[in-house]
Design a protein around this motif. Structure first.
Motif, PDB file in Angstrom:
ATOM      1  N   LYS A   1     -15.896 -21.976  -9.781  1.00  0.00           N
ATOM      2  CA  LYS A   1     -15.662 -22.826  -8.615  1.00  0.00           C
ATOM      3  C   LYS A   1     -15.761 -22.029  -7.325  1.00  0.00           C
ATOM      4  O   LYS A   1     -16.274 -22.519  -6.317  1.00  0.00           O
ATOM      5  CB  LYS A   1     -14.284 -23.492  -8.722  1.00  0.00           C
ATOM      6  CG  LYS A   1     -14.179 -24.545  -9.814  1.00  0.00           C
ATOM      7  CD  LYS A   1     -12.813 -25.203  -9.797  1.00  0.00           C
ATOM      8  CE  LYS A   1     -12.701 -26.284 -10.871  1.00  0.00           C
ATOM      9  NZ  LYS A   1     -11.372 -26.929 -10.876  1.00  0.00           N
ATOM     10  N   GLU A   2     -15.260 -20.783  -7.350  1.00  0.00           N
ATOM     11  CA  GLU A   2     -15.339 -19.947  -6.150  1.00  0.00           C
ATOM     12  C   GLU A   2     -16.793 -19.701  -5.767  1.00  0.00           C
ATOM     13  O   GLU A   2     -17.145 -19.688  -4.586  1.00  0.00           O
ATOM     14  CB  GLU A   2     -14.614 -18.618  -6.378  1.00  0.00           C
ATOM     15  CG  GLU A   2     -13.100 -18.721  -6.405  1.00  0.00           C
ATOM     16  CD  GLU A   2     -12.529 -19.163  -5.085  1.00  0.00           C
ATOM     17  OE1 GLU A   2     -13.018 -18.716  -4.024  1.00  0.00           O
ATOM     18  OE2 GLU A   2     -11.586 -19.976  -5.089  1.00  0.00           O
ATOM     19  N   GLY A   3     -17.642 -19.497  -6.768  1.00  0.00           N
ATOM     20  CA  GLY A   3     -19.055 -19.298  -6.480  1.00  0.00           C
ATOM     21  C   GLY A   3     -19.693 -20.518  -5.848  1.00  0.00           C
ATOM     22  O   GLY A   3     -20.520 -20.410  -4.934  1.00  0.00           O
ATOM     23  N   ARG A   4     -19.302 -21.699  -6.308  1.00  0.00           N
ATOM     24  CA  ARG A   4     -19.834 -22.924  -5.722  1.00  0.00           C
ATOM     25  C   ARG A   4     -19.387 -23.081  -4.275  1.00  0.00           C
ATOM     26  O   ARG A   4     -20.100 -23.670  -3.460  1.00  0.00           O
ATOM     27  CB  ARG A   4     -19.371 -24.132  -6.544  1.00  0.00           C
ATOM     28  CG  ARG A   4     -19.971 -24.185  -7.949  1.00  0.00           C
ATOM     29  CD  ARG A   4     -19.319 -25.281  -8.761  1.00  0.00           C
ATOM     30  NE  ARG A   4     -19.821 -25.286 -10.148  1.00  0.00           N
ATOM     31  CZ  ARG A   4     -19.236 -25.961 -11.130  1.00  0.00           C
ATOM     32  NH1 ARG A   4     -18.147 -26.683 -10.881  1.00  0.00           N
ATOM     33  NH2 ARG A   4     -19.743 -25.925 -12.347  1.00  0.00           N
TER      34      ARG A   4
ATOM     35  N   LYS B   1     -15.495 -18.693  -0.248  1.00  0.00           N
ATOM     36  CA  LYS B   1     -14.790 -18.837   1.030  1.00  0.00           C
ATOM     37  C   LYS B   1     -13.288 -18.594   0.889  1.00  0.00           C
ATOM     38  O   LYS B   1     -12.626 -18.247   1.872  1.00  0.00           O
ATOM     39  CB  LYS B   1     -15.050 -20.228   1.609  1.00  0.00           C
ATOM     40  CG  LYS B   1     -16.485 -20.468   2.044  1.00  0.00           C
ATOM     41  CD  LYS B   1     -16.658 -21.864   2.621  1.00  0.00           C
ATOM     42  CE  LYS B   1     -18.104 -22.102   3.071  1.00  0.00           C
ATOM     43  NZ  LYS B   1     -18.291 -23.479   3.619  1.00  0.00           N
ATOM     44  N   HIS B   2     -12.747 -18.783  -0.310  1.00  0.00           N
ATOM     45  CA  HIS B   2     -11.307 -18.667  -0.500  1.00  0.00           C
ATOM     46  C   HIS B   2     -10.927 -17.427  -1.312  1.00  0.00           C
ATOM     47  O   HIS B   2      -9.818 -17.345  -1.826  1.00  0.00           O
ATOM     48  CB  HIS B   2     -10.766 -19.919  -1.193  1.00  0.00           C
ATOM     49  CG  HIS B   2     -11.072 -21.197  -0.466  1.00  0.00           C
ATOM     50  ND1 HIS B   2     -10.449 -21.555   0.721  1.00  0.00           N
ATOM     51  CD2 HIS B   2     -11.954 -22.190  -0.740  1.00  0.00           C
ATOM     52  CE1 HIS B   2     -10.922 -22.716   1.132  1.00  0.00           C
ATOM     53  NE2 HIS B   2     -11.843 -23.120   0.268  1.00  0.00           N
ATOM     54  N   SER B   3     -11.845 -16.481  -1.443  1.00  0.00           N
ATOM     55  CA  SER B   3     -11.555 -15.289  -2.247  1.00  0.00           C
ATOM     56  C   SER B   3     -11.879 -13.997  -1.513  1.00  0.00           C
ATOM     57  O   SER B   3     -12.124 -12.967  -2.149  1.00  0.00           O
ATOM     58  CB  SER B   3     -12.334 -15.355  -3.566  1.00  0.00           C
ATOM     59  OG  SER B   3     -13.725 -15.455  -3.321  1.00  0.00           O
ATOM     60  N   ASN B   4     -11.899 -14.043  -0.193  1.00  0.00           N
ATOM     61  CA  ASN B   4     -12.137 -12.829   0.586  1.00  0.00           C
ATOM     62  C   ASN B   4     -10.937 -11.899   0.432  1.00  0.00           C
ATOM     63  O   ASN B   4      -9.811 -12.246   0.794  1.00  0.00           O
ATOM     64  CB  ASN B   4     -12.346 -13.189   2.066  1.00  0.00           C
ATOM     65  CG  ASN B   4     -12.772 -11.985   2.885  1.00  0.00           C
ATOM     66  OD1 ASN B   4     -12.549 -10.842   2.484  1.00  0.00           O
ATOM     67  ND2 ASN B   4     -13.371 -12.225   4.028  1.00  0.00           N
TER      68      ASN B   4
END
Length: 563
Positions: A318-321, A325-328
């Motif tokens: 999901k983070e890749g999709r 943006k939410h895993s910096n």
């Protein structure tokens, strides 16, 4: 004599006025053209002929009040936003994309221009950091017998690739594909080492495994184990520990090269002071890869219980999709405490967690990478036992919030260790010393195998695209400052008594001693009686209490036990 009437005068005046007006317009028009030409010329000259006026040029201008500082930075910092340097690679359309050119790295292909390397430390120490001493321990199983070609062949079934260096030229043989791009970025790091220290890498022949779990155990009958390089080990395995691929980037999860990310973490630390951060313990990751992580999730806040922890599950698909943006990682320095916990084996998240200036609550780990063995409980982190995570996390957070000066100092020490002792200069020096000491053990002369391929920057970077190529070029090391560049000095190995106590301080009993020592210090350093630990002895490391003496370059602390 003709007397002009008012009407005649006005008529002639209009004629003269119109003529003058038209001439004036022509002059103004010509003037504007000249002005535009001069302006364009000055812009071209300013862009192409003179250095730009910026803090990076080092030039001083008397009409600028604030001059660029000439003082060196107190910490080694990378410059992720610099313009690409003139160094570049040759990617030919006429030859296979994974082949090496006759004269590699000489053309000027702007699409493959790397960023400059991280700035060297301003005051480099003559001796390497203390964790370099583990190089001797990792190679000790072969110190008496050396490494024969037969031993190396025994490691081949376990290896992902074989690396051979002869007269400074690298060759590679791949045995099987690996997960994601681990092998590519590991090999890329070795190529950067060859660029950094040309002519200083000895001839060698080695086997490398890119998986998580260490597998080399001491064989029966007193035989020497097969020599196999990988990213981690535990107390029962004999794998040779090497820096992992993420130092040069992990594109699959959008983790940039360490020199870039370390700078971003420093900037995040400056933006949000520790006291302004959320007063909880923070962890974000995939809890499904290991039982210990699943157990950690039980410490999350609920309607019935608050263990002072805020834990978040990550779904990398999901983070890749969402384009990550939410895993910096630099955006996760917003909590006062960070939790480190291993996954299936060690976790590359260790350096990103410790680099946040927030004290790390380090869950007791079975696995160690090349640098974690230099971390000391009570000095660089607050240890958390495996079998009592929730209570221990709550105790650490509550104690830290009521003793902000002490706990913040611990966070600073851990962060400084990561940003200074794990600077890329030291990563390359570790690689150089490890490979040099390894090569001394070879009892045969390395030669190029028939099935090995030439290895070069072009063979690895040219076939790559997207973030993979971007991160490869971003992590590309520059040419050495001089041909006689020298690494830090490798320290000697440990004494047996030192090793014994180093290992003891990270056991469950040692963890309890460290925590009890820190808490006792906050109560005036009184001796504890009937503490229930039943332990008396010495623990190596800066434990914040007791008296210390120097032994073998380490600090020995004599702890007060029960009376």
């Amino acid at each position: 004599m003709e007397i002009l009437s008012h009407e005649n005068l006005s008529s002639r005046a209009k004629i003269y006025f119109n003529a003058i007006s038209n001439s004036a317009k022509t002059v103004v028009f010509i003037f504007i053209l000249l002005f535009l030409a001069a302006f364009s010329s000055s812009r071209w000259i300013g862009k192409h002929s003179f250095p730009s006026i910026s803090a990076n040029t080092g030039l001083k201008f008397p009409w600028i009040t604030t001059q660029p500082s000439s003082q060196p930075s107190p910490l080694p910092k990378a410059q992720p936003n610099r313009k690409p340097s003139s160094q570049s690679l040759t990617c030919s359309s006429k030859s296979p994309s994974n082949s090496c050119p006759t004269h590699p790295s000489q053309s000027h292909n702007n699409s493959l221009s790397p960023t400059p390397p991280p700035i060297p430390p301003p005051f480099p120490q003559p001796n390497c950091p203390d964790y370099f001493r583990w190089i001797h321990e990792d190679l000790r199983p072969w110190s008496a017998t050396g490494i024969s070609r037969e031993m190396l062949d025994l490691a081949a079934p376990l290896a992902a690739f074989r690396l051979i260096i002869v007269d400074g030229h690298p060759y590679i043989h791949h045995y099987h594909p690996v997960f994601q791009t681990r092998d590519l970025f590991t090999i890329w790091g070795i190529l950067q080492l060859l660029r950094r220290y040309p002519g200083q890498i000895p001839d060698l022949d080695l086997m490398f495994n890119c998986e998580d779990m260490p597998v080399v155990h001491a064989p029966n009958g007193g035989r020497s184990p097969p020599p196999l390089f990988r990213y981690c080990k535990d107390d029962t395995t004999l794998d040779i520990v090497f820096p992992d691929w993420s130092f040069w980037g992990w594109p699959e999860v959008n983790i940039r090269p360490w020199n870039t990310l370390a700078e971003e973490l420093n900037e995040a630390n400056e933006r949000l002071p520790w006291r302004e951060r959320e007063p909880y313990a923070y962890w974000k990751g995939n809890p499904d890869v290991a039982g210990t992580r699943g157990d950690l999730m039980k410490c999350n806040v609920t309607d019935k219980k608050d263990w002072e922890a805020r834990l978040f599950r990550v779904n990398w698909v999901k983070e890749g999709r969402r384009r990550f943006k939410h895993s910096n990682l630099a955006d996760q320095c917003s909590y006062r405490y960070k939790v480190y916990i291993e996954g299936r084996a060690w976790s590359v998240s260790e350096k990103y967690i410790l680099g946040c200036d927030s004290p790390t609550l380090y869950v007791q780990s079975r696995f160690q990478d090349f640098v974690s063995r230099g971390l000391r409980p009570g000095l660089h982190y607050w240890p958390i036992p495996q079998n009592d995570k929730c209570r221990a996390i709550k105790q650490a957070v509550e104690w830290g919030n009521s003793h902000p000066a002490e706990i913040q100092a611990m966070g600073k020490r851990g962060s400084s260790f990561i940003h200074e002792s794990l600077h890329m200069n030291y990563v390359y020096d570790y690689m150089l010393h490890l490979l040099t000491e390894y090569s001394k053990l070879l009892t045969f002369k390395p030669t190029k195998p028939e099935d090995a391929m030439d290895l070069c920057l072009e063979s690895e970077a040219c076939p790559s695209h997207g973030k993979v190529r971007e991160f490869l070029m971003e992590s590309m090391a520059a040419e050495p400052i001089s041909n006689d560049s020298e690494p830090c000095n490798l320290p000697s190995g440990f004494q047996p008594s030192e090793l014994k106590q180093l290992l003891m301080e990270k056991t469950t009993d040692g963890t309890k001693m460290v925590v009890e020592s820190m808490i006792r210090r906050s109560h005036g350093g009184k001796r504890l009686s009937g503490s229930g630990f039943g332990i008396r002895g010495e623990v190596l490391g800066l434990l914040l209490v007791g008296t210390w003496s120097s032994v073998g370059g380490l600090l020995v602390f004599h702890l007060w036990g029960p009376s």
